[in-house]
Scaffold this motif. Sequence first.
Motif, PDB file in Angstrom:
ATOM      1  N   GLY A  41      21.455   8.838  -2.716  1.00 44.84           N
ATOM      2  CA  GLY A  41      21.972   9.327  -1.570  1.00 44.84           C
ATOM      3  C   GLY A  41      23.148  10.056  -1.599  1.00 44.84           C
ATOM      4  O   GLY A  41      23.474  10.435  -0.355  1.00 44.84           O
ATOM      5  N   THR A  42      24.048  10.095  -2.686  1.00 45.29           N
ATOM      6  CA  THR A  42      25.155  10.912  -2.381  1.00 45.29           C
ATOM      7  C   THR A  42      24.957  12.334  -2.706  1.00 45.29           C
ATOM      8  O   THR A  42      23.671  12.897  -2.983  1.00 45.29           O
ATOM      9  N   THR A  43      25.913  13.463  -2.289  1.00 46.90           N
ATOM     10  CA  THR A  43      25.655  14.711  -2.410  1.00 46.90           C
ATOM     11  C   THR A  43      25.995  15.283  -3.764  1.00 46.90           C
ATOM     12  O   THR A  43      27.044  14.975  -4.225  1.00 46.90           O
ATOM     13  N   MET A  44      25.155  16.130  -4.429  1.00 42.98           N
ATOM     14  CA  MET A  44      25.329  16.487  -5.739  1.00 42.98           C
ATOM     15  C   MET A  44      26.309  17.959  -5.227  1.00 42.98           C
ATOM     16  O   MET A  44      25.933  18.964  -4.627  1.00 42.98           O
ATOM     17  N   ILE A  45      27.451  18.025  -5.869  1.00 40.87           N
ATOM     18  CA  ILE A  45      28.497  19.116  -5.560  1.00 40.87           C
ATOM     19  C   ILE A  45      27.982  20.256  -6.414  1.00 40.87           C
ATOM     20  O   ILE A  45      27.854  21.281  -6.016  1.00 40.87           O
ATOM     21  N   GLU A  46      27.860  20.300  -7.847  1.00 36.33           N
ATOM     22  CA  GLU A  46      27.614  21.073  -8.799  1.00 36.33           C
ATOM     23  C   GLU A  46      26.739  20.544  -9.782  1.00 36.33           C
ATOM     24  O   GLU A  46      26.923  19.669 -10.178  1.00 36.33           O
ATOM     25  N   ALA A  47      26.247  21.656 -10.478  1.00 33.49           N
ATOM     26  CA  ALA A  47      25.575  21.424 -11.897  1.00 33.49           C
ATOM     27  C   ALA A  47      25.976  22.426 -12.892  1.00 33.49           C
ATOM     28  O   ALA A  47      25.922  23.672 -12.517  1.00 33.49           O
ATOM     29  N   HIS A  56      26.265  17.071 -14.078  1.00 33.89           N
ATOM     30  CA  HIS A  56      25.796  17.070 -12.687  1.00 33.89           C
ATOM     31  C   HIS A  56      27.071  16.154 -11.928  1.00 33.89           C
ATOM     32  O   HIS A  56      27.172  15.088 -12.022  1.00 33.89           O
ATOM     33  N   THR A  57      27.790  17.038 -11.187  1.00 33.94           N
ATOM     34  CA  THR A  57      28.843  16.256 -10.328  1.00 33.94           C
ATOM     35  C   THR A  57      28.585  16.043  -8.936  1.00 33.94           C
ATOM     36  O   THR A  57      28.083  16.719  -8.264  1.00 33.94           O
ATOM     37  N   TYR A  58      29.003  14.799  -8.449  1.00 37.28           N
ATOM     38  CA  TYR A  58      28.499  14.283  -7.357  1.00 37.28           C
ATOM     39  C   TYR A  58      29.906  13.786  -6.502  1.00 37.28           C
ATOM     40  O   TYR A  58      30.899  13.790  -7.044  1.00 37.28           O
ATOM     41  N   ASP A  59      29.475  13.473  -5.321  1.00 38.48           N
ATOM     42  CA  ASP A  59      30.680  13.186  -4.354  1.00 38.48           C
ATOM     43  C   ASP A  59      31.273  11.809  -5.001  1.00 38.48           C
ATOM     44  O   ASP A  59      30.412  11.173  -5.752  1.00 38.48           O
ATOM     45  N   GLY A  60      32.713  11.371  -4.608  1.00 33.45           N
ATOM     46  CA  GLY A  60      33.025  10.106  -5.120  1.00 33.45           C
ATOM     47  C   GLY A  60      33.643  10.175  -6.705  1.00 33.45           C
ATOM     48  O   GLY A  60      33.694   9.225  -7.414  1.00 33.45           O
ATOM     49  N   ASP A  61      33.911  11.348  -6.953  1.00 33.61           N
ATOM     50  CA  ASP A  61      34.413  11.504  -8.345  1.00 33.61           C
ATOM     51  C   ASP A  61      33.425  10.925  -9.488  1.00 33.61           C
ATOM     52  O   ASP A  61      33.933   9.923 -10.396  1.00 33.61           O
ATOM     53  N   ARG A  62      32.019  11.295  -9.203  1.00 35.53           N
ATOM     54  CA  ARG A  62      31.309  10.550 -10.457  1.00 35.53           C
ATOM     55  C   ARG A  62      30.322  11.948 -10.918  1.00 35.53           C
ATOM     56  O   ARG A  62      30.136  12.822 -10.075  1.00 35.53           O
ATOM     57  N   THR A  63      30.434  12.257 -12.213  1.00 33.30           N
ATOM     58  CA  THR A  63      29.464  13.108 -12.854  1.00 33.30           C
ATOM     59  C   THR A  63      28.701  12.379 -14.017  1.00 33.30           C
ATOM     60  O   THR A  63      29.041  11.802 -14.519  1.00 33.30           O
ATOM     61  N   LEU A 110      30.700   9.707 -15.757  1.00 34.78           N
ATOM     62  CA  LEU A 110      31.778   9.829 -16.041  1.00 34.78           C
ATOM     63  C   LEU A 110      32.897  10.146 -14.825  1.00 34.78           C
ATOM     64  O   LEU A 110      32.237  10.792 -13.833  1.00 34.78           O
ATOM     65  N   ASN A 111      34.144   9.739 -15.177  1.00 35.60           N
ATOM     66  CA  ASN A 111      34.926  10.268 -13.890  1.00 35.60           C
ATOM     67  C   ASN A 111      35.804  11.634 -14.228  1.00 35.60           C
ATOM     68  O   ASN A 111      35.404  12.142 -15.495  1.00 35.60           O
ATOM     69  N   SER A 112      36.431  12.470 -13.598  1.00 37.42           N
ATOM     70  CA  SER A 112      36.897  13.645 -13.468  1.00 37.42           C
ATOM     71  C   SER A 112      37.716  13.659 -14.971  1.00 37.42           C
ATOM     72  O   SER A 112      37.883  14.777 -15.628  1.00 37.42           O
ATOM     73  N   ALA A 113      38.617  12.614 -15.158  1.00 38.38           N
ATOM     74  CA  ALA A 113      39.468  12.618 -16.356  1.00 38.38           C
ATOM     75  C   ALA A 113      38.650  12.400 -17.501  1.00 38.38           C
ATOM     76  O   ALA A 113      38.969  13.099 -18.708  1.00 38.38           O
TER      77      ALA A 113
END
Length: 269
Positions: A41-47, A56-63, A110-113
């Motif tokens: 249900g969250t938004t995919m920001i980019e692939a 695949h990067t999503y809202d909430g600092d989740r990839t 993974l998170n952004s770090a």
Amino acid sequence: MPEGHTLHRLALLHHRLFAGRPVSVSSPQGRFAAEAALLDGTTMIEAQAHGKHLLHTYDGDRTVHIHLGLYGTFVEYPKPVTEPVGQVRMRLIGADHFSDLRGPTACRILNSAEVAELQARLGPDPLRSDADPDLVFRRISRSRSSIAALLLDQSILSGVGNVYRAEVLFRHNIPPMLPGAKLGRESWDAIWTDLVFLMGEGVRVGRIDTVRPEHDPSVTGRAPRQDRHGGEVYVYRRAGMPCLICGTTVLLTELQGRKLYWCPDCQPE
């Protein structure tokens, strides 16, 4: 194992199908269920892709970090959504399409770090705009390992696999066992430029073609290559066959557990 162009094609496709809107994420197999629940249900920001890694990067600092390995596959389908077939690790459902991931080596959040740490361990990718070919050359020029081994080292150069390795060395008449420290800068620049071109064409057409126009079957009259991987190549999987340029028998050996093809006449020691 898919080479880098395949992951970049997937990234472009997934960005087009799923990015910018909420995505339904599930794990019919169950092995990714807890992580999928965080994403559902969250938004995919980019692939995007880096070498053989899909992100695949999503809202909430989740990839979601995916490495297909030897057996992993993504398959996309138009809606309506159907029942899963086989062991589906992750299912993405967007506005008009859904995609099933089966058999990956890695599928984790993974998170952004952590993404930054992953990318710091990878070498520059010829298909990325942020790639630094000078960094690759510095690493190669300090090594006594063969150029054939170095081109497959993903910490030195990302995305190049067995096919592109064999073909780019042939196209520039470079013996595969040449130590990296003995590769001249002019030769490296030619290799890099060619990889950018060849892999970019791989993204565009979805297969690996390395034969120059003047050596294409339509020009020379030879039979087109018959291989499940498709594409016209000079030496890859052509061991025991005559070189398309000089007629010398293409050779095969094993280097660090991978098959290596070359022409001893066109790529003399």
